[in-house]
Enzyme design. Structure first.
Site, PDB file in Angstrom:
ATOM      1  CE  LYS A   1      27.256   3.933  23.073  1.00  0.00           C
ATOM      2  NZ  LYS A   1      26.463   3.266  24.139  1.00  0.00           N
TER       3      LYS A   1
ATOM      4  CG  ASP B   1      23.258   2.189  24.510  1.00  0.00           C
ATOM      5  OD1 ASP B   1      23.043   3.399  24.756  1.00  0.00           O
ATOM      6  OD2 ASP B   1      24.245   1.583  24.965  1.00  0.00           O
TER       7      ASP B   1
ATOM      8  CG  ASP C   1      13.344   2.216   9.685  1.00  0.00           C
ATOM      9  OD1 ASP C   1      12.623   3.158   9.331  1.00  0.00           O
ATOM     10  OD2 ASP C   1      14.165   1.676   8.932  1.00  0.00           O
TER      11      ASP C   1
END
Length: 369
Positions: free
Chosen positions: A191, A223, A251
Site C-alpha cells: 500500500k 486493494d 483466506d
C-alpha cells in the site's frame, strides 16, 4: 529418511484433520521405507485448560527439538472474552516467533474435479495455481509498541507496523526462488501510496529483483490485488506480501479452491519448519467427523517437500488428493455440483491413503520393469 515430527492437534477440528495427516505420513513412511517418529503435545485452548498456558514450555521444547511441527488449529469461542494476548491464538504467534519461520507459503490450487465448488465462474478459476508468500514475523502482528490507552475520557488502542530492509529482503528471495520453479512471475503487494512501510517494501523488493532477471516483477496495491484475485486468478503466479495483507489475501484465495478446507501452509526459514492447514478451528463442526482434512494432508505434502526434501513423496500425496477428488469423493464443504460421494473426515483420509498406495505401487512396478 529419519524424521521427528512434533504434532500439535490443538482445538476444534484440529485433532480430526491432524489425525488424517499423520495417517498419510505414516503411509508414506511405510510405502517408501522411511522412519517418521511422531511426538504429540497440546497447544491453544486445550493447553490453557490443562496448564493455564496456550503454549506450555514442554510443548515449545518439543517443537524446538523436532525436525518439523505439524499443527491442527488453534482457537475457541469460550476464550473470546479475553484480551488478544491472553487467548489461545497468542500461543500460535509465540510459537511462530520461537521457531523463526519468516516465510509463510500458502498455495491456492483449483482442481479440475471441484471447479464447480468455487462461487466464481468456472472459466475464471479453472487451472488457477497461485502461491502466496506471506512475511510472517513482522508488521502489525508483532510491531511494538501496542496496547490500549485513554485519550481524555475516551478509550483508544494502537498498533505499530514496522519492517526493516533485512526482513523484506529475506522473504522476497523466498518468493523469487519459488517463482523460478513455477511460471517466473512475482506480484509484490503493498500500500505504497499510503504507508511508509510499504514504500520501503516496494523499494527493497525492486532491488532484490535485480538478482533475478529471469523472473518478472510487478507491483500492486493490496486493494487492487484483492479485486484481481477474484476477477482473474490465472493472472497470478507468486504473490509476495507482508503479514496482515498476506493473512487476508490467502483466506480470500479460498474461493479459488472451492473451500477454505483445501488450503495448506508452510512456515519456513527458521530453526524448525511449521505446517498447518489455513482453515482454523471451526468449532461449529468440531467433533462431527465432517471436517475437510485435505488442507492438512496438503500441508503434510509440503512437509515432505520442504523439510524432508522428499519431492517425489510430496508429489505422490498431492497426486493422491487429486485422484480422490477425480473419483468423486467430497466432504460436506465441497458439495456444490453433482456426481459426488459425500464422505467424512476419516473416510476421506482413508481414500487418500488407498490412492497413495496405488500410486507408489505403480511407480515401483514401472521402475522394476
Amino acid at each position: 529418511m529419519r524424521l521427528k515430527i512434533t504434532v500439535l492437534p490443538g482445538d476444534g477440528i484440529g485433532p480430526e484433520v491432524t489425525r488424517e495427516a499423520v495417517r498419510v505420513l505414516r503411509a508414506v513412511a511405510e510405502l517408501c521405507d522411511h522412519s517418521f517418529v511422531f511426538d504429540e503435545h497440546p497447544i491453544g485452548g486445550v493447553a490453557m485448560k490443562n496448564s493455564g498456558s496456550p503454549l506450555p514450555r514442554a510443548t515449545l521444547d518439543a517443537c524446538l527439538a523436532g525436525d518439523a511441527v505439524l499443527l491442527g488449529a488453534v482457537g475457541s469461542p469460550e476464550f473470546d472474552h479475553l484480551l488478544p494476548g491472553e487467548r489461545p491464538e497468542s500461543g500460535l504467534l509465540t510459537l511462530r516467533k520461537a521457531l523463526g519461520g519468516f516465510a509463510n507459503l500458502r498455495p491456492a490450487i483449483c482442481y479440475d474435479a471441484i471447479v464447480a465448488c468455487s462461487p466464481l465462474r468456472p472459466e475464471l478459476v479453472k487451472d488457477s495455481d497461485v502461491l502466496i508468500v506471506r512475511e510472517l514475523l513482522g508488521g502489525l502482528y508483532f510491531g511494538e509498541p501496542r496496547g490500549f490507552t485513554t485519550e481524555g475520557t475516551h478509550p483508544a488502542a494502537f498498533n505499530t507496523m514496522r519492517y526493516s530492509v533485512e526482513e523484506i529482503e529475506r522473504v522476497a528471495r523466498v518468493a523469487f526462488e519459488a517463482a523460478r520453479t513455477r511460471k517466473g512471475q512475482v506480484t509484490s503487494v503493498d500500500k505504497a501510496n499510503v504507508l511508509e512501510t510499504s514504500q520501503l517494501w516496494r523499494r527493497t523488493v525492486t532491488e532484490v529483483a535485480r538478482d533475478y532477471p529471469d523472473v518478472r516483477l510487478e507491483h500492486a496495491y493490496v486493494d487492487a490485488c484483492a479485486m484481481q484475485l477474484l476477477m482473474n486468478p490465472r493472472g497470478f503466479d507468486v504473490i509476495l506480501t507482508e503479514n496482515l495483507f498476506g493473512d487476508i489475501l490467502s483466506d480470500e484465495a479460498a474461493v479459488i479452491t472451492g473451500s477454505l478446507g483445501m488450503l495448506a501452509s508452510a512456515s519456513i526459514g527458521g530453526a524448525v519448519d511449521l505446517y498447518e492447514p489455513v482453515h482454523g478451528s471451526a468449532p461449529d463442526i468440531a467433533g462431527q467427523g465432517i471436517a475437510n482434512p485435505l488442507g492438512a494432508l496438503a500441508s503434510a505434502a509440503m512437509l515432505l517437500r520442504h523439510t524432508a526434501r522428499l519431492e517425489q513423496e510430496a508429489r505422490d500425496v498431492e497426486d493422491a488428493i487429486r485422484t480422490v477428488l477425480d473419483a468423486g469423493y467430497r466432504t460436506s464443504d465441497l458439495r456444490r455440483g453433482s456426481g459426488h460421494n459425500v464422505t467424512g473426515t476419516s473416510e476421506m483420509g482413508a481414500h487418500v491413503v488407498e490412492a497413495l498406495a496405488g500410486i507408489v505401487d505403480q511407480r515401483h512396478a514401472y521402475h522394476a520393469v
